[in-house]
Motif scaffolding. Structure first.
Motif, PDB file in Angstrom:
ATOM      1  N   LEU A  63       0.823  -1.214   0.000  1.00 28.52           N
ATOM      2  CA  LEU A  63       0.000   0.000   0.000  1.00 28.52           C
ATOM      3  C   LEU A  63       0.856   1.263   0.000  1.00 28.52           C
ATOM      4  CD1 LEU A  63      -2.745  -1.149   2.522  1.00 28.52           C
ATOM      5  CD2 LEU A  63      -2.996  -0.856   0.042  1.00 28.52           C
ATOM      6  N   VAL A  64       1.971   1.226   0.731  1.00 26.52           N
ATOM      7  CA  VAL A  64       2.894   2.366   0.752  1.00 26.52           C
ATOM      8  C   VAL A  64       3.575   2.505  -0.612  1.00 26.52           C
ATOM      9  CG1 VAL A  64       5.028   3.262   1.789  1.00 26.52           C
ATOM     10  CG2 VAL A  64       3.220   2.340   3.260  1.00 26.52           C
ATOM     11  N   ASP A  65       4.015   1.386  -1.192  1.00 32.29           N
ATOM     12  CA  ASP A  65       4.662   1.414  -2.512  1.00 32.29           C
ATOM     13  C   ASP A  65       3.725   1.970  -3.587  1.00 32.29           C
ATOM     14  OD1 ASP A  65       7.005   0.373  -1.504  1.00 32.29           O
ATOM     15  OD2 ASP A  65       6.625  -1.664  -2.237  1.00 32.29           O
ATOM     16  N   ARG A  66       2.457   1.654  -3.502  1.00 37.82           N
ATOM     17  CA  ARG A  66       1.485   2.137  -4.487  1.00 37.82           C
ATOM     18  C   ARG A  66       1.096   3.598  -4.240  1.00 37.82           C
ATOM     19  NH1 ARG A  66       2.884  -1.986  -6.610  1.00 37.82           N
ATOM     20  NH2 ARG A  66       1.567  -3.679  -7.340  1.00 37.82           N
ATOM     21  N   GLY A  67       1.469   4.145  -3.079  1.00 35.14           N
ATOM     22  CA  GLY A  67       1.154   5.542  -2.776  1.00 35.14           C
ATOM     23  C   GLY A  67      -0.223   5.749  -2.184  1.00 35.14           C
ATOM     24  N   LEU A  68      -0.922   4.668  -1.851  1.00 32.50           N
ATOM     25  CA  LEU A  68      -2.247   4.792  -1.259  1.00 32.50           C
ATOM     26  C   LEU A  68      -2.169   5.164   0.213  1.00 32.50           C
ATOM     27  CD1 LEU A  68      -3.806   1.608  -2.873  1.00 32.50           C
ATOM     28  CD2 LEU A  68      -4.231   3.989  -3.528  1.00 32.50           C
ATOM     29  N   VAL A  69      -1.115   4.687   0.865  1.00 33.21           N
ATOM     30  CA  VAL A  69      -0.892   4.940   2.289  1.00 33.21           C
ATOM     31  C   VAL A  69       0.433   5.669   2.437  1.00 33.21           C
ATOM     32  CG1 VAL A  69      -0.470   3.824   4.529  1.00 33.21           C
ATOM     33  CG2 VAL A  69      -2.260   2.947   3.008  1.00 33.21           C
ATOM     34  N   LEU A  70       0.437   6.679   3.276  1.00 30.61           N
ATOM     35  CA  LEU A  70       1.649   7.441   3.560  1.00 30.61           C
ATOM     36  C   LEU A  70       2.146   7.038   4.944  1.00 30.61           C
ATOM     37  CD1 LEU A  70       0.336  10.919   2.366  1.00 30.61           C
ATOM     38  CD2 LEU A  70       1.448   9.126   1.017  1.00 30.61           C
ATOM     39  N   ARG A  71       3.456   6.827   5.053  1.00 34.05           N
ATOM     40  CA  ARG A  71       4.054   6.399   6.325  1.00 34.05           C
ATOM     41  C   ARG A  71       5.041   7.469   6.748  1.00 34.05           C
ATOM     42  NH1 ARG A  71       6.140   0.556   6.228  1.00 34.05           N
ATOM     43  NH2 ARG A  71       7.022   1.272   4.294  1.00 34.05           N
TER      44      ARG A  71
END
Length: 132
Positions: A63-71
């Motif tokens: 999800l982070v790699d796809r840019g949907l979730v920001l960490r």
């Protein structure tokens, strides 16, 4: 009730997310605040889903790699938020204000849609045929 943009729905099939990643994203949407902040740790999301730490880590990384979730943060203290482009908002005015803020700094982080690993099938020649 939070309002969200619907662009994600059109991309969902092309994002090549695993079932676990889709479940994680669903939990994050359900527990997000207006604007996308998710006040849950990865372990708390895992408690809701019961998928196990390694599956949870892989899904969150996707999800982070796809840019949907920001960490943000590092180590065990990560904080998570939904990408502002897909987050829910309390009102249309709040959504417009956040998008204006994002555009002022270059726009929201991009959502990464993977390229096809192989070409889509060719359209058969000869046009459409009626089936009786």
């Amino acid at each position: 009730m939070l309002m969200t943009t619907t662009a994600l729905l059109g991309l969902l099939h092309r994002l090549q997310l695993t079932p676990t990643a889709i479940d994680v994203l669903s939990v994050m949407f359900a527990h997000s605040e207006a604007g996308g902040d998710v006040n849950m740790k990865q372990s708390e999301i895992d408690e809701v889903l019961g998928v196990g730490q390694s599956s949870m880590s892989r899904a969150m990384a996707l999800l982070v790699d796809r840019g949907l979730v920001l960490r943000s943060g590092n180590g065990r203290g990560h904080r998570y938020a939904l990408n502002p482009a897909i987050a829910g908002y309390a009102s249309e005015d709040q959504m417009k204000q956040e998008m204006s803020n994002q555009l002022a700094v270059g726009g929201p982080p991009p959502i990464v849609v993977p390229e096809y690993s192989r070409r889509p099938p060719k359209r058969p020649s000869g046009g459409l045929h009626a089936v009786a």
